[in-house]
Design an enzyme around this catalytic site. Structure first.
Site, short mmCIF file in Angstrom:
data_model
loop_
_atom_site.label_atom_id
_atom_site.label_comp_id
_atom_site.label_asym_id
_atom_site.label_seq_id
_atom_site.Cartn_x
_atom_site.Cartn_y
_atom_site.Cartn_z
N GLU A 272 -55.81 -3.16 -32.32
CA GLU A 272 -55.30 -1.80 -32.50
C GLU A 272 -55.20 -1.36 -33.95
OE1 GLU A 272 -51.68 -1.44 -30.27
OE2 GLU A 272 -52.67 -1.78 -28.34
N GLU A 522 -55.41 -4.96 -23.00
CA GLU A 522 -53.97 -4.85 -22.75
C GLU A 522 -53.75 -3.77 -21.70
OE1 GLU A 522 -51.48 -4.23 -26.14
OE2 GLU A 522 -52.49 -5.75 -27.35
#
Length: 815
Positions: A272, A522
Site C-alpha cells: 500500500e 487483503e
C-alpha cells in the site's frame, strides 16, 4: 485452460511436480488443473517488535534510537515449543493453503544502514520450514503502513526518518502524523482514545506527503537532497531493495533452495504505497480524490506551514455513514516546533549517529520544499502551487504516480527479486484501488499475479454493519455524478455491489498486464463493531458473544470472492496475540479471525502459555501437566486428527471465513456459490478437450458439513433444551491428559462428513474434509455442476439471547 509447460518460463529448466504455473487467469498445477489459493495474512503482530504493540510507550523510542528491537517471535509464533504448530494446524484444518507472510524493512535493517538482523532472518526461515511442513504456499509481504511505526504505522526503520531531514520526535508536536502511543501527546498519552482508522490519515499529513514524494520522486522534486552522493530517492529505495534482497538470499540458501516454489511462491511489492505530493494540482486545496478525510485535514500547503511550527486553523472532519462530514475548524499549534531536524540534533542523532554525509545544497533545519522554490516561509507565501503536478524539468508532462514513478521502482525491485529467486511469482499491489500500470512482459515472464486490496470501507470506518452501502470503487473512480448514485440499499444489493467491485479489480489485472491471476492480498472486516458489543463492552453486556453482524459483513466479502469472480485471497488477518482490549495490537485495529480471548476450551490456556514462551500448564481440571498433542500435517489433511475444539475454539464468525471451495479444478471454475444459511454449495466448471488432471478437489469443511460436531467449552455446556445441546456434549481438546479415567469425555470417533451430493456428471469420493469429483473430458467445451449440502440440514441458524456465548464458537450462521 492452455496446456501447461514442462519447463519454467523464466529459467527454461524442467519444473518439479509441486510447481505452480502463474501464466494465465488461474494458477495451474503441473497436471493442468486450475488452482485456487486461499488463506490469511500471517501475522499482524509482525509489524512491531515483540512486546511493543503500538499502544505502548515502553521502550518505543529508546530501543529504536539504539538500533535494537526483539523481532524474533514478533509474529506471536514460537517454533520450538509447539505453539506455531497449533496455529498452523488450525489454519490448515480450515482449508487454507496460502499465507501472506508479513515482515518489515525495520525488522531486517533496524541496526542502521546496511546492518542486517540475520538472527531474525534465520527465524523467518524456521517459520517458513514450519509453513512448508504444514502444506502452505507462501508469498512474502514487505509490509508498511504510512511508512513507519514512528509515523503512526509500520515498515521502515527509524533512521530513514532522520535521513529525510526530519526529527522523528517532532512529528507528533507538529501534527505531521498521529502516533498511537503518543496520542494525543507524548506527555499525556491516552492511546485507547485514538479514533478508529485515523492512522490512515497520516498518508496525507506533512510527513506522509514528504517521505513518499522523496522515496518515489526525490530525483525529480528534491534534487538538492543527497546523501553520500546519492539522491534521497536512490538512498531510500536502494536500502529497501537491498534489505529485502538480503532476506531473499537467506531464504534461497536454506537447504539449497528447498523452500523456494514448494513453499515460497513469490514476493509482494511494497504494501500500500502512497503518492505523497506527486500529481497534486493545487497545494492550496485538499485534493478531490483524497480518500481519507478524518480529524484535522490540512491542505498540503497548510501541512508545510505546520511542519515549520506555525499555528493554523484547519478544517476538521468526522466519518459518518454517508462518508466524511466537515464539522468546522480546529486550531493546531506546534508552538514553534519544527518537523525538520536542527543542525545540532542532526549531528548528534541524525547523520552523525547513523553515519552518512549530506550534500552541501541540503540546508538542514528548514523545509525542503521551500528550498526547492515551492513556498517562502518568511512571507508564508505559496510560490508554485502546481509544483508537483508536472515535471520540474518538463512542464508539459503532467505526472501520473503509478505509471511514472511506482512502475520504475517496481522494475528495480522486481529485478532484484528475480536475481535471488529466479522463478519467483511477482505479486503486485499499488495504492489502494489504483490499477497496475502496463508492465513489460520481459519482467513478468509468465510468473506474475495482481494482489490488490479491498475492504468494505463503510463497515471498516463506522465499525457497524449497515442496512445500506456504496460502490466505493466506482465513486472513487468517478463512475457516478454524485455519491447518492453509488448507494445500495438492502443486503442483496450490498452483496451484489461488493461482488461487482471485486470483479472490477479482477478485470483491472487483465486490462493492465494481461491474463494473469488475481489474488486479493487483503480483505477483511472489523470485529470490534458497535462499541465492541460482541465482547460484552456495550449495553450492559447484552450482546456478548453475538458475532452475527461480523458474520454478515465477512460473508458479503467472501461471497464477493466467489460467484463468477472465483478469486484467490489472503484474509486480513490471523494474529495469535489478538485480545479484546487492544485487538491486533496495532492502532486499535481488530480484524483477526481468531482470538485467545474468545477461547472457551482447556487448550486455549496452553496456547496462551506457549505464546508467552512457557512450555507447560497445570490443568485446572486434572492438575496434570499437559503437553501439546502431536497433531500432524498428515492427520489434519486426512481429517483424522481434527477435533471440534481445534476448528471452533477462539474463532469469531467462523462460518463465513471457513467455507467450501474448489482447491484444484479440471477445467476452470466458472461459478462458485455458497449459502451459509442453508449450507448449500454449488460449483460450475467449464471443461474442454485440452483440459486434464486427476479429478477436481473440493474442500468441504467440517464446520458446515460434519455429521456431528460435538464439543462443550470448559466454561459450561449449552443451555438445556437448546438446538445446540444435542451436538455439544463432549469436551474434546488439543491436549492429551495423563488421566486414565474411563469417564474421560473426549470423543472416541473421528469427525466425518455427512453430505448429500448431486452432480450433472461423473463420480465422487471423500477423504477427511475433501471431495474428489471425477468426470470425462468432453470433445467440446462443456459446463458441469456439482451441488453439496449437509444431509441432516444446515447447522442451527438462530439462538436465543442466553445461548449466544456458546453459539458463537460454532460458527453457526445467522439468517
Amino acid at each position: 485452460m492452455p496446456k501447461v509447460a514442462t519447463v519454467s518460463p523464466v529459467t527454461g529448466k524442467p519444473v518439479p511436480p509441486d510447481y505452480l504455473h502463474a501464466s494465465d487467469i488461474h494458477f495451474q498445477d503441473t497436471s493442468g488443473r486450475s488452482v485456487l489459493l486461499r488463506g490469511v495474512n500471517f501475522t499482524a503482530s509482525a509489524k512491531a517488535p515483540r512486546g511493543q504493540p503500538s499502544q505502548s510507550q515502553e521502550g518505543f523510542w529508546e530501543e529504536a534510537e539504539s538500533g535494537k528491537g526483539d523481532w524474533i517471535g514478533a509474529m506471536g509464533l514460537n517454533v520450538e515449543d509447539g505453539s506455531a504448530d497449533i496455529h498452523l494446524a488450525r489454519l490448515r484444518a480450515w482449508g487454507y493453503n496460502m499465507l501472506r507472510f508479513v515482515f518489515t524493512w525495520e525488522a531486517l535493517e533496524h541496526e542502521g544502514p546496511g546492518k542486517y538482523d540475520y538472527a531474525y532472518m534465520d527465524y523467518i526461515v524456521k517459520v517458513l520450514y514450519k509453513c512448508k511442513e504444514w502444506g502452505f504456499r507462501v508469498y512474502m509481504d514487505p509490509h508498511q503502513d504510512v511508512w513507519s511505526r514512528f509515523t503512526g504505522g509500520s515498515g521502515a526503520p527509524l533512521w530513514t526518518i532522520y535521513a529525510c531531514g526530519v526529527d522523528p520526535h517532532n512529528i507528533v508536536p507538529t501534527y505531521s502524523a498521529l502516533v498511537q502511543c503518543d496520542y494525543p501527546s507524548k506527555e499525556s498519552p491516552d492511546p485507547g482514545s485514538l479514533p478508529a482508522m485515523i492512522w490512515s490519515s497520516n498518508y496525507y499529513r506533512a510527513f506522509g506527503h514528504t517521505v513518499w514524494t522523496l522515496f518515489f520522486a526525490g530525483k525529480e522534486f528534491a534534487p538538492k537532497c543527497t546523501i553520500d552522493g546519492k539522491n534521497i530517492q536512490d538512498f531510500l529505495q536502494d536500502h529497501f531493495i537491498d534489505a529485502v534482497g538480503e532476506l531473499i538470499k537467506v531464504v534461497a540458501a536454506a537447504g539449497d533452495g528447498e523452500l523456494l516454489e514448494s513453499c515460497v511462491l513469490g514476493w509482494d511489492s511494497i504494501n500500500e504505497p502512497a503518492e505523497g505530493l506527486i500529481g497534486v494540482r493545487d497545494l492550496n486545496q485538499v485534493p478531490k480524490d483524497q480518500p481519507v478525510r478524518l480529524g484535522p485535514v490540512p491542505t498540503p500547503f497548510e501541512n508545510m506551514r505546520l511542519a515549520m511550527g506555525e499555528a493554523l486553523a484547519v478544517d476538521n472532519y468526522k466519518f459518518t455513514s454517508m462518508g466524511p462530514s466537515k464539522t468546522g475548524q480546529v486550531v493546531l499549534d506546534p508552538q514553534g516546533t519544527r518537523m525538520w531536524i536542527s543542525p545540532a540534533d542532526d549531528a548528534e542523532r541524525g547523520a552523525g549517529r547513523w553515519g552518512w554525509k549530506r550534500g552541501s545544497e541540503w540546508e538542514i533545519g528548514t523545509c525542503i520544499w521551500a528550498q526547492h522554490g515551492v513556498w517562502d516561509p518568511t512571507t508564508r507565501t505559496l510560490l508554485n502551487p502546481a509544483y508537483f503536478h508536472t515535471l520540474p524539468t518538463d512542464a508539459s508532462h503532467e505526472v501520473e504516480f503509478v505509471y511514472d514513478f511506482w512502475r520504475q521502482h517496481w522494475m528495480s525491485y522486481a529485478s532484484s527479486v528475480r536475481t535471488h529467486h529466479p522463478d519467483a511469482v511477482h505479486f503486485m499491489n499499488t495504492s489502494v484501488f489504483k490499477p497496475l500500470p502496463p508492465l513489460p512482459e520481459s519482467f513478468l515472464s509468465g510468473r506474475a499475479c495482481s494482489s490488490p486490496h479491498f475492504y468494505d470501507g463503510l463497515t471498516l470506518m463506522t465499525k457497524h454493519w449497515n442496512w445500506f452501502n456504496a460502490d466505493a470503487l466506482g465513486i472513487l473512480r468517478g463512475k457516478y455524478w454524485s455519491i447518492v448514485q453509488g448507494l445500495r440499499v438492502g443486503e442483496a444489493a450490498i452483496r451484489k455491489v461488493i461482488q461487482e467491485q471485486l470483479g472490477v479489480l479482477k478485470e483491472d489485472t487483465r486490462a493492465s498486464i494481461g491474463n494473469y491471476p488475481t489474488l486479493m492480498g487483503e480483505i477483511g472486516c472489523p470485529y470490534d463493531q458497535d462499541g465492541r458489543a460482541a465482547y460484552g463492552y456495550a449495553d450492559g453486556g447484552k450482546g456478548k458473544g453475538d458475532y452475527s453482524a461480523q458474520l454478515k459483513s465477512w460473508d458479503a466479502s467472501m461471497n464477493a470472492s466467489d460467484g463468477t469472480n472465483c478469486l484467490n485471497y489472503t484474509l486480513w488477518n490471523y494474529t495469535p496475540t489478538n485480545s479484546h482490549q487492544w485487538g491486533d495490537g496495532w492502532n486499535g485495529e481488530d480484524l483477526s479471525i481468531w482470538s485467545s480471548d474468545d477461547c472457551k476450551g482447556a487448550s486455549y490456556k496452553m496456547e496462551r502459555s506457549l505464546t508467552e514462551s512457557a512450555a507447560t500448564l497445570v490443568s485446572t481440571s486434572t492438575s496434570a501437566t499437559l503437553q501439546p498433542r502431536q497433531v500432524s500435517p498428515k492427520g489434519i489433511d486426512s481429517g483424522k486428527e481434527i477435533t471440534p475444539e481445534l476448528l471452533l475454539d477462539g474463532t469469531r464468525a467462523i462460518g463465513a471465513v471457513c467455507r467450501p471451495y474448489p482447491v484444484a479444478t479440471v477445467g476452470v471454475p466458472a461459478r462458485i456459490d455458497f449459502n451459509i444459511s442453508t449450507s448449500v454449495f454449488r460449483l460450475s466448471v467449464t471443461v474442454g478437450p485440452d483440459d486434464s488432471g486427476d479429478g477436481t478437489l473440493i474442500y468441504v469443511p467440517f464446520v458446515h458439513y460434519a455429521r456431528d460436531l460435538e464439543w462443550v467449552p470448559v466454561s459450561g455446556a449449552a443451555p438445556k433444551g437448546s438446538e445446540l445441546s444435542s451436538r455439544v456434549n463432549s469436551s474434546s481438546n488439543l491436549l492429551d491428559s495423563d488421566s486414565d479415567d474411563p469417564k474421560d469425555p473426549r470423543p472416541e470417533s473421528e469427525l466425518s462428513l455427512g453430505i448429500e451430493v448431486r452432480t450433472t456428471t461423473g463420480t465422487y469420493s471423500t477423504s477427511g474434509q475433501y471431495l474428489t469429483w471425477k468426470y470425462t473430458i468432453p470433445e467440446r467445451p462443456t459446463t458441469y455442476t456439482i451441488e453439496i449440502r449437509r444431509a441432516s440440514g444446515a447447522l442451527p441458524t438462530h439462538a436465543t439471547e442466553e445461548e449466544w456465548s456458546v453459539f458463537s464458537y460454532f460458527g453457526c450462521t445467522v439468517a
